[in-house]
Enzyme design. Structure first.
Site, PDB file in Angstrom:
ATOM      1  N   GLU A 197       0.808  -1.224   0.000  1.00  0.00           N
ATOM      2  CA  GLU A 197       0.000   0.000   0.000  1.00  0.00           C
ATOM      3  C   GLU A 197       0.844   1.279   0.000  1.00  0.00           C
ATOM      4  OE1 GLU A 197      -3.760  -0.054   2.317  1.00  0.00           O
ATOM      5  OE2 GLU A 197      -3.118  -2.034   2.954  1.00  0.00           O
ATOM      6  N   HIS A 213       9.974 -25.666   6.397  1.00  0.00           N
ATOM      7  CA  HIS A 213       9.330 -26.927   6.007  1.00  0.00           C
ATOM      8  C   HIS A 213       8.750 -26.860   4.593  1.00  0.00           C
ATOM      9  CE1 HIS A 213       9.831 -28.347  10.128  1.00  0.00           C
ATOM     10  NE2 HIS A 213       9.650 -27.082  10.432  1.00  0.00           N
ATOM     11  N   LYS A 301     -13.892  -0.609  -4.071  1.00  0.00           N
ATOM     12  CA  LYS A 301     -15.038  -0.578  -3.156  1.00  0.00           C
ATOM     13  C   LYS A 301     -16.224   0.159  -3.810  1.00  0.00           C
ATOM     14  CE  LYS A 301     -12.543  -0.747   1.259  1.00  0.00           C
ATOM     15  NZ  LYS A 301     -12.180  -0.074   2.507  1.00  0.00           N
TER      16      LYS A 301
END
Ligand code: PA5
Length: 308
Positions: A197, A213, A301
């Protein structure tokens, strides 16, 4: 306010002295939020495990939520549709509701509320969003608060170390790969999202010991290996430091480590947040991009709202 001042206001935000008072006992805690607001819940869940804690980043809530659950909605704007939906779902299940917001639609919804100051970007309000959680659940006292402010102050004095690192990331067009370490593995994710951002660059985050892992197998052979900037978000000690050193040897890469600032979980977590925030800001500065603007998120949005 300059965006740099917004980020460094974290030091003052540590003094935000609001807390919730639970009305009845609860068996589990569910925190809901998106983006810059969600991080507060995720950081909290790293540090608190007296009862099961779940963080949801979406519209739905887990099936187990009922009247014995404590549901905490966190939305800076109070208008984020995923969090509003989760809040409505949790309310209909009879959960005890806490809300942390600056206002918006959430300010008039059912539940106990903490209203945080307006004016900053959600991601710059991390202290306002997180401190009420740490206070409510007894994770900070006066000493920890003072040590946290001191730890942030020390990072604020590290411009001479952080700015050149940022400039080298930009000059060499590096992709930050950030590793988090217990107790607060979420800090690595915070750095990633701040690179996204503020600096407008892609970044990757993972955690130790988990990367030992899986990612460790890819690192020596990965495409673009020389373009990654390996960063550790936090201060590894003991076994974790050994893991960092052995990982470096096996992968044939070097990890950038922060200097040791504090051995306490809360001060160390906030110091690491401040370090990453400053790093992402200096990357933005070196790239000459505006660290504040997030028009892509706002447009998304707005367009989504039209589809309702
Ligand atoms: O940093 C941002 O602006 C976003 O990640 C927002 O935090 C996110 O879109 C959610 O909005 P809000 O924090 O208002 O609920």
């Amino acid at each position: 306010m300059r965006f740099y001042d917004e980020l460094t206001s974290l030091k003052e935000q540590i003094g935000f002295d609001e807390r919730f008072v639970p009305l009845r006992k609860y068996d589990n805690i569910v925190l809901s939020g998106m983006g810059g607001s969600a991080i507060a819940g995720m950081l909290f869940s790293d540090l608190f495990s007296s009862v099961p804690v779940t963080v949801v980043n979406g519209y739905d809530v887990p099936d187990f939520i009922n009247e014995n659950s404590l549901f905490i909605a966190i939305s800076h704007s109070g208008n984020t549709e995923e969090t509003l939906s989760a809040l409505e779902n949790a309310t209909s299940r009879g959960a005890q509701i806490f809300i942390i917001t600056t206002g918006g639609k959430m300010a008039s919804m059912q539940g106990e509320k903490i209203i945080v100051p307006k004016g900053l970007q959600p991601r710059s309000s991390i202290g306002y969003l997180l401190m009420p959680l740490l206070r409510t659940f007894g994770l900070v006292d006066e000493d920890i608060q003072a040590n946290t402010v001191e730890a942030i102050d020390r990072v604020l004095g590290m411009t001479d170390e952080i700015r050149p690192l940022a400039e080298s990331i930009v000059e060499n067009e590096k992709i930050p790969v950030v590793y988090g370490i217990p107790p607060s593995q979420t800090v690595a994710y915070r750095w990633k999202t701040q690179f996204n951002e503020n600096s407008k660059i892609m970044a990757h985050s993972s955690t130790l010991p988990e990367m030992n892992h899986n990612e460790i197998a890819a690192l020596p052979y990965s495409f673009l290996k020389d373009r990654f900037e390996f960063l550790v978000a936090g201060i590894p000690v003991g076994k974790y430091l050994s893991r960092v050193r052995i990982s470096e040897k096996i992968a044939g890469v070097k990890f950038h480590l922060m200097p040791e600032i504090s051995g306490e979980p809360v001060p160390s977590m906030f110091a690491s947040i401040m370090y990453g925030d400053m790093l992402s800001y200096f990357v933005a500065e070196a790239r000459k991009v505006d660290p504040r603007e997030v028009s892509a998120i706002e447009s998304l949005k707005a367009e989504l709202a039209k589809t309702d």
